[in-house]
Design a protein around this motif. Structure first.
Motif, PDB file in Angstrom:
ATOM      1  N   GLY A  61       0.789  -1.227   0.000  1.00 44.34           N
ATOM      2  CA  GLY A  61       0.000   0.000   0.000  1.00 44.34           C
ATOM      3  C   GLY A  61       0.817   1.270   0.000  1.00 44.34           C
ATOM      4  O   GLY A  61       0.239   2.367  -0.027  1.00 44.34           O
ATOM      5  N   GLN A  62       2.137   1.159   0.033  1.00 41.26           N
ATOM      6  CA  GLN A  62       3.001   2.339   0.076  1.00 41.26           C
ATOM      7  C   GLN A  62       3.571   2.649  -1.318  1.00 41.26           C
ATOM      8  O   GLN A  62       3.869   1.728  -2.082  1.00 41.26           O
ATOM      9  N   PRO A  63       3.701   3.938  -1.656  1.00 41.25           N
ATOM     10  CA  PRO A  63       4.309   4.294  -2.942  1.00 41.25           C
ATOM     11  C   PRO A  63       5.790   3.895  -2.967  1.00 41.25           C
ATOM     12  O   PRO A  63       6.503   4.038  -1.974  1.00 41.25           O
ATOM     13  N   SER A  64       6.241   3.399  -4.095  1.00 47.91           N
ATOM     14  CA  SER A  64       7.651   3.059  -4.262  1.00 47.91           C
ATOM     15  C   SER A  64       8.472   4.335  -4.400  1.00 47.91           C
ATOM     16  O   SER A  64       8.038   5.293  -5.052  1.00 47.91           O
ATOM     17  N   PRO A  65       9.662   4.377  -3.819  1.00 53.14           N
ATOM     18  CA  PRO A  65      10.537   5.541  -4.022  1.00 53.14           C
ATOM     19  C   PRO A  65      11.138   5.579  -5.423  1.00 53.14           C
ATOM     20  O   PRO A  65      11.746   6.583  -5.808  1.00 53.14           O
ATOM     21  N   ILE A  66      10.973   4.494  -6.190  1.00 54.31           N
ATOM     22  CA  ILE A  66      11.529   4.421  -7.541  1.00 54.31           C
ATOM     23  C   ILE A  66      10.419   4.714  -8.552  1.00 54.31           C
ATOM     24  O   ILE A  66       9.424   3.990  -8.610  1.00 54.31           O
ATOM     25  N   PRO A  67      10.544   5.772  -9.351  1.00 55.98           N
ATOM     26  CA  PRO A  67       9.525   6.058 -10.369  1.00 55.98           C
ATOM     27  C   PRO A  67       9.476   4.960 -11.429  1.00 55.98           C
ATOM     28  O   PRO A  67      10.493   4.333 -11.745  1.00 55.98           O
ATOM     29  N   VAL A  68       8.297   4.748 -11.996  1.00 53.97           N
ATOM     30  CA  VAL A  68       8.099   3.758 -13.055  1.00 53.97           C
ATOM     31  C   VAL A  68       7.892   4.496 -14.380  1.00 53.97           C
ATOM     32  O   VAL A  68       7.066   5.410 -14.470  1.00 53.97           O
ATOM     33  N   ILE A  69       8.636   4.077 -15.395  1.00 56.75           N
ATOM     34  CA  ILE A  69       8.498   4.617 -16.745  1.00 56.75           C
ATOM     35  C   ILE A  69       7.759   3.582 -17.596  1.00 56.75           C
ATOM     36  O   ILE A  69       8.101   2.396 -17.577  1.00 56.75           O
ATOM     37  N   ALA A  70       6.759   4.011 -18.340  1.00 57.71           N
ATOM     38  CA  ALA A  70       5.987   3.093 -19.178  1.00 57.71           C
ATOM     39  C   ALA A  70       5.579   3.777 -20.472  1.00 57.71           C
ATOM     40  O   ALA A  70       5.684   4.995 -20.608  1.00 57.71           O
ATOM     41  N   ASN A  71       5.104   2.961 -21.425  1.00 59.14           N
ATOM     42  CA  ASN A  71       4.682   3.451 -22.747  1.00 59.14           C
ATOM     43  C   ASN A  71       5.814   4.202 -23.439  1.00 59.14           C
ATOM     44  O   ASN A  71       5.580   5.146 -24.190  1.00 59.14           O
ATOM     45  N   LEU A  72       7.045   3.756 -23.205  1.00 66.69           N
ATOM     46  CA  LEU A  72       8.215   4.446 -23.760  1.00 66.69           C
ATOM     47  C   LEU A  72       8.159   4.487 -25.281  1.00 66.69           C
ATOM     48  O   LEU A  72       8.401   5.515 -25.908  1.00 66.69           O
ATOM     49  N   PHE A  73       7.847   3.341 -25.900  1.00 68.10           N
ATOM     50  CA  PHE A  73       7.785   3.231 -27.354  1.00 68.10           C
ATOM     51  C   PHE A  73       6.339   3.052 -27.807  1.00 68.10           C
ATOM     52  O   PHE A  73       6.032   2.198 -28.642  1.00 68.10           O
ATOM     53  N   GLY A  74       5.452   3.886 -27.270  1.00 67.59           N
ATOM     54  CA  GLY A  74       4.034   3.751 -27.562  1.00 67.59           C
ATOM     55  C   GLY A  74       3.597   4.336 -28.889  1.00 67.59           C
ATOM     56  O   GLY A  74       2.439   4.174 -29.279  1.00 67.59           O
ATOM     57  N   THR A  75       4.493   5.018 -29.606  1.00 69.34           N
ATOM     58  CA  THR A  75       4.181   5.540 -30.933  1.00 69.34           C
ATOM     59  C   THR A  75       5.326   5.202 -31.881  1.00 69.34           C
ATOM     60  O   THR A  75       6.477   5.021 -31.455  1.00 69.34           O
ATOM     61  N   ARG A  76       5.015   5.140 -33.174  1.00 62.29           N
ATOM     62  CA  ARG A  76       6.053   4.883 -34.171  1.00 62.29           C
ATOM     63  C   ARG A  76       7.122   5.972 -34.132  1.00 62.29           C
ATOM     64  O   ARG A  76       8.308   5.697 -34.340  1.00 62.29           O
ATOM     65  N   GLN A  77       6.699   7.199 -33.841  1.00 62.26           N
ATOM     66  CA  GLN A  77       7.662   8.300 -33.797  1.00 62.26           C
ATOM     67  C   GLN A  77       8.706   8.082 -32.713  1.00 62.26           C
ATOM     68  O   GLN A  77       9.896   8.351 -32.918  1.00 62.26           O
ATOM     69  N   ARG A  78       8.268   7.579 -31.535  1.00 61.26           N
ATOM     70  CA  ARG A  78       9.233   7.379 -30.453  1.00 61.26           C
ATOM     71  C   ARG A  78      10.104   6.149 -30.704  1.00 61.26           C
ATOM     72  O   ARG A  78      11.261   6.125 -30.268  1.00 61.26           O
ATOM     73  N   THR A 324       6.500  -2.301 -19.157  1.00 61.05           N
ATOM     74  CA  THR A 324       5.569  -2.290 -20.268  1.00 61.05           C
ATOM     75  C   THR A 324       4.506  -3.347 -19.995  1.00 61.05           C
ATOM     76  O   THR A 324       4.553  -4.045 -18.975  1.00 61.05           O
ATOM     77  N   VAL A 325       3.546  -3.450 -20.901  1.00 59.98           N
ATOM     78  CA  VAL A 325       2.504  -4.462 -20.771  1.00 59.98           C
ATOM     79  C   VAL A 325       2.266  -5.061 -22.151  1.00 59.98           C
ATOM     80  O   VAL A 325       2.293  -4.359 -23.165  1.00 59.98           O
ATOM     81  N   THR A 326       2.102  -6.376 -22.200  1.00 59.32           N
ATOM     82  CA  THR A 326       1.793  -7.051 -23.448  1.00 59.32           C
ATOM     83  C   THR A 326       0.386  -7.622 -23.379  1.00 59.32           C
ATOM     84  O   THR A 326      -0.066  -8.063 -22.324  1.00 59.32           O
ATOM     85  N   GLY A 327      -0.290  -7.608 -24.498  1.00 60.42           N
ATOM     86  CA  GLY A 327      -1.640  -8.134 -24.575  1.00 60.42           C
ATOM     87  C   GLY A 327      -2.094  -8.130 -26.018  1.00 60.42           C
ATOM     88  O   GLY A 327      -1.282  -7.967 -26.941  1.00 60.42           O
ATOM     89  N   ARG A 328      -3.383  -8.297 -26.227  1.00 58.71           N
ATOM     90  CA  ARG A 328      -3.901  -8.261 -27.590  1.00 58.71           C
ATOM     91  C   ARG A 328      -3.558  -6.904 -28.220  1.00 58.71           C
ATOM     92  O   ARG A 328      -3.775  -5.861 -27.599  1.00 58.71           O
ATOM     93  N   PRO A 329      -3.020  -6.890 -29.433  1.00 58.23           N
ATOM     94  CA  PRO A 329      -2.676  -5.618 -30.062  1.00 58.23           C
ATOM     95  C   PRO A 329      -3.901  -4.705 -30.181  1.00 58.23           C
ATOM     96  O   PRO A 329      -5.020  -5.196 -30.322  1.00 58.23           O
ATOM     97  N   PRO A 330      -3.664  -3.370 -30.082  1.00 56.30           N
ATOM     98  CA  PRO A 330      -2.358  -2.718 -30.022  1.00 56.30           C
ATOM     99  C   PRO A 330      -1.762  -2.709 -28.610  1.00 56.30           C
ATOM    100  O   PRO A 330      -2.462  -2.432 -27.638  1.00 56.30           O
ATOM    101  N   ASP A 331      -0.495  -3.028 -28.539  1.00 61.55           N
ATOM    102  CA  ASP A 331       0.284  -2.878 -27.323  1.00 61.55           C
ATOM    103  C   ASP A 331       1.663  -2.362 -27.732  1.00 61.55           C
ATOM    104  O   ASP A 331       1.929  -2.161 -28.920  1.00 61.55           O
ATOM    105  N   GLU A 332       2.524  -2.130 -26.761  1.00 61.95           N
ATOM    106  CA  GLU A 332       3.820  -1.537 -27.097  1.00 61.95           C
ATOM    107  C   GLU A 332       4.647  -2.434 -28.028  1.00 61.95           C
ATOM    108  O   GLU A 332       5.227  -1.943 -29.004  1.00 61.95           O
TER     109      GLU A 332
END
Length: 494
Positions: A61-78, A324-332
Motif C-alpha cells: 500500500g506504500q508508494p515506491s521511491p523508484i519512479p516507473v516509466i511506461a509506454n516508452l515506445f508507444g508511438t512509431r515516432q518514439r 511495459t505491458v503485453t496483450g492483444r494488439p495494439p500494445d507496445e
C-alpha cells in the motif's frame, strides 16, 4: 543518417521526450497490480506520451521511491527516435542495415569514401569499458525494492516485462562480448532473491544455457533494466545469430556501447542502465512460470522454466524502473513491430528482389500473417515467394498465413487486399497448405504444441499456365479527368 543526437542512456531519451511534449508525469497514486496496465494501454491507444508514475503503489500500500516509466515506445515516432531517426528515415536505415549484412564490393576510391557512414557504424560496434559505471553507484537490498508490475488480473504474480537479459556461451571469457546474447525474456519474481527466466528453446539465452548445462556449470546471467533506447531496440531486433546485440547497439546509437564488469558474476553489463540484477542459473533448476497474459490476448499455461538465483542488484542514484505491458494488439510490442516491419523490408528485398512491399498486420500479433506485394513476371511466382519467406528468417517460420498480391494493390490497405482475394483467387487453385511446420507454442489454434499448418493465398492476376481463361481488365479512369474533377470540386466543396 541520424537526425537526433545520440542517447547514451534512458534519462537522456526521457529528457528529449519531455522537451518534445512526449512525456507525462503522473503524481496520483497508481497501483502496480492491474491498475497501471489500464493507464498504459489508454495512453498507447490514444497515441499519447510516455508515462512517468511518481507514486507507483506497491503490495504493502506504500508508494515506491523508484519512479516507473511506461509506454516508452508507444508511438512509431518514439520508436524511430530511439534509433535516432524520424519515421521517414526508417526505410533508409533498413537499407543501411541490409548493406551491413551483405556489403557490395567496393569500386574505386570514390565508392570507398561514400561508404564512410558504414565504416563509422562498424567502429561504433566496439564497446568501451568503464571503470566507474553509473549503474554501480548504489546497491538495492533485494527484488522487493523494485516496483514490479502485475499486469493482468489472471497473472501469477509480479512480472519484469522490459528486461534485457545478458548471457554468454560457456566456452568464452567475459571479455568476448561479441559472443554475448541480449534477449527480452519476461522474468517472474518469485521472492526477494529468485526469478524465473522464460526463454524459449530457440532463443539465444536458452542455447547458452544448454552449453553451460552440458558442462555441468552454473551460468552467469545479468538482467539490465532501463537501458538506453538503442540497446533496448537492438535486444528486440531479429538480428542474425552470429551478431551480438550488445555490440550491434552502437550502430543505432551512433556511439560506442559502454560496458563494465559485473560485481558478483563473470559478465560484462551495460554501464548506463538504470538497474542491473546479477545472478546464476544452475543446471536443472526450474520453477513453474505463469500463467501470464501474453501478446496473443490470452493467458499462457504455467510451465517450468529456468530459475535464477540473484547475487546482487546494482543501480544508479535515484534509479528509474522501466516497464511495459503485453496483450492483444495494439500494445507496445506491436508498435515496435510496425517499425521493425519497415526495417526488415530491405533485408527481404535483398533476398527476394520481386518483393515491392511487405506488411505484417499488427492485429495479427505482428508476425502471424504477412501480406506481400510483388512485381509478378511468371506463373508460380507467388508460391515461390511464399516458400522463400517461410525459409528466409526464423521469425517467418511462425507466420501462419501469407497473402501475395500484385503491384497495383496496396498491401497495407485491407480494402485493396480483400478485393484482390475476392477477385483474383480461386480457393481450389490458389491456396497452398502445408502441415506440421514450426509454430510458436503459444498459438492455441495449433493442433500440436510447437507444430502447425501454414496457408499461402495467391491473390495475384493469373498468367500463362496458371489459367485457361482470358483475364478481366481492371477498370480505371483517365488520370487527367480525375485531376480536373478534384481541382474543380475542391473549389466548390471548399
Amino acid at each position: 543518417m541520424r537526425s537526433l543526437p545520440a542517447f547514451p542512456d534512458l534519462r537522456s531519451f526521457l529528457t528529449w521526450a519531455e522537451g518534445s511534449g512526449a512525456l507525462a508525469r503522473l503524481t496520483d497514486p497508481v497501483d502496480l497490480r492491474h491498475e497501471m496496465t489500464a493507464f498504459e494501454l489508454a495512453a498507447l491507444r490514444a497515441g499519447g506520451p510516455a508515462l512517468r508514475f511518481e507514486r507507483a503503489v506497491q503490495a504493502d500500500g506504500q508508494p515506491s521511491p523508484i519512479p516507473v516509466i511506461a509506454n516508452l515506445f508507444g508511438t512509431r515516432q518514439r520508436v524511430a527516435a530511439g534509433l535516432g531517426l524520424d519515421v521517414q528515415q526508417v526505410p533508409e536505415f533498413g537499407s543501411f542495415l541490409a548493406a551491413l549484412r551483405a556489403p557490395a564490393p567496393v569500386e574505386g576510391m570514390r565508392d570507398a569514401l561514400s561508404r564512410w557512414p558504414m565504416l563509422k557504424a562498424a567502429l561504433a560496434t566496439r564497446p568501451k569499458v568503464m571503470k566507474r559505471p553509473p549503474v554501480q553507484q548504489e546497491r538495492l537490498p533485494d527484488l522487493t525494492a523494485l516496483p514490479v508490475q502485475t499486469p493482468w488480473p489472471g497473472d501469477a504474480g509480479p512480472l519484469i516485462t522490459w528486461p534485457v537479459v545478458v548471457t554468454r556461451p560457456h566456452d568464452t571469457p567475459p571479455e568476448a562480448v561479441q559472443r554475448y546474447n541480449l534477449g527480452v525474456y519476461r522474468a517472474q519474481v518469485l521472492g526477494p532473491d529468485r526469478l524465473i527466466l522464460r526463454w524459449l528453446a530457440h532463443r539465444g539465452g536458452a542455447a547458452h544455457a544448454r552449453g553451460w548445462a552440458r558442462a555441468g556449470a552454473p551460468m552467469p546471467v545479468a538482467i539490465a533494466l532501463g537501458c538506453d533506447p538503442a540497446l533496448l531496440l537492438s535486444a528486440a531486433l531479429p538480428l542474425p545469430e552470429t551478431v551480438s546485440e550488445l555490440t550491434f547497439s552502437g550502430v543505432p546509437r551512433g556511439a560506442r556501447t559502454e560496458i563494465a564488469p559485473a560485481r558478483t558474476i563473470p559478465l560484462m553489463v551495460p554501464a548506463r542502465a538504470e538497474i542491473v540484477i546479477e545472478g546464476w542459473v544452475h543446471p536443472g533448476e526450474t520453477a513453474l512460470e505463469g500463467p501470464f497474459g501474453d501478446h496473443t490476448g490470452y493467458y499462457n499455461a504455467a510451465e517450468p522454466f529456468p530459475l535464477m538465483q540473484v547475487s546482487a542488484i546494482t543501480c544508479r542514484r535515484d534509479p528509474l524502473y522501466l516497464s511495459t505491458v503485453t496483450g492483444r494488439p495494439p500494445d507496445e510490442p506491436s508498435v515496435i513491430g510496425e517499425v521493425f516491419n519497415d526495417l526488415a523490408l530491405p533485408v527481404v528485398q535483398a533476398q527476394i528482389p520481386e518483393v515491392l512491399d511487405l506488411w505484417l498486420p499488427p492485429a495479427a500479433c505482428s508476425y502471424r500473417m504477412a501480406v506481400v506485394r510483388i512485381a509478378k513476371r511468371y506463373p508460380g511466382q507467388a508460391r515461390r515467394v511464399m516458400m522463400a519467406l517461410w525459409g528466409m528468417l526464423p521469425q517467418f517460420s511462425y507466420t501462419k498465413m501469407i497473402v501475395v498480391v500484385d503491384d497495383d494493390i496496396d498491401a497495407r490497405n485491407w480494402d485493396d487486399v480483400l478485393w484482390a482475394i475476392s477477385t483474383r483467387m480461386d480457393p481450389a487453385r490458389d491456396v497452398m497448405s502445408i502441415d506440421s511446420t514450426p509454430m510458436d507454442y503459444l498459438d492455441f489454434a495449433s493442433p500440436r504444441e510447437g507444430l502447425a499448418g501454414k496457408i499461402g493465398i495467391d491473390a495475384t492476376t493469373k498468367i500463362g499456365a496458371e489459367t485457361t481463361r482470358d483475364w478481366g481488365e481492371v477498370m480505371a479512369l483517365d488520370p487527367a479527368h480525375e485531376a480536373r474533377a478534384a481541382e474543380i470540386l475542391s473549389k466548390v466543396l471548399g
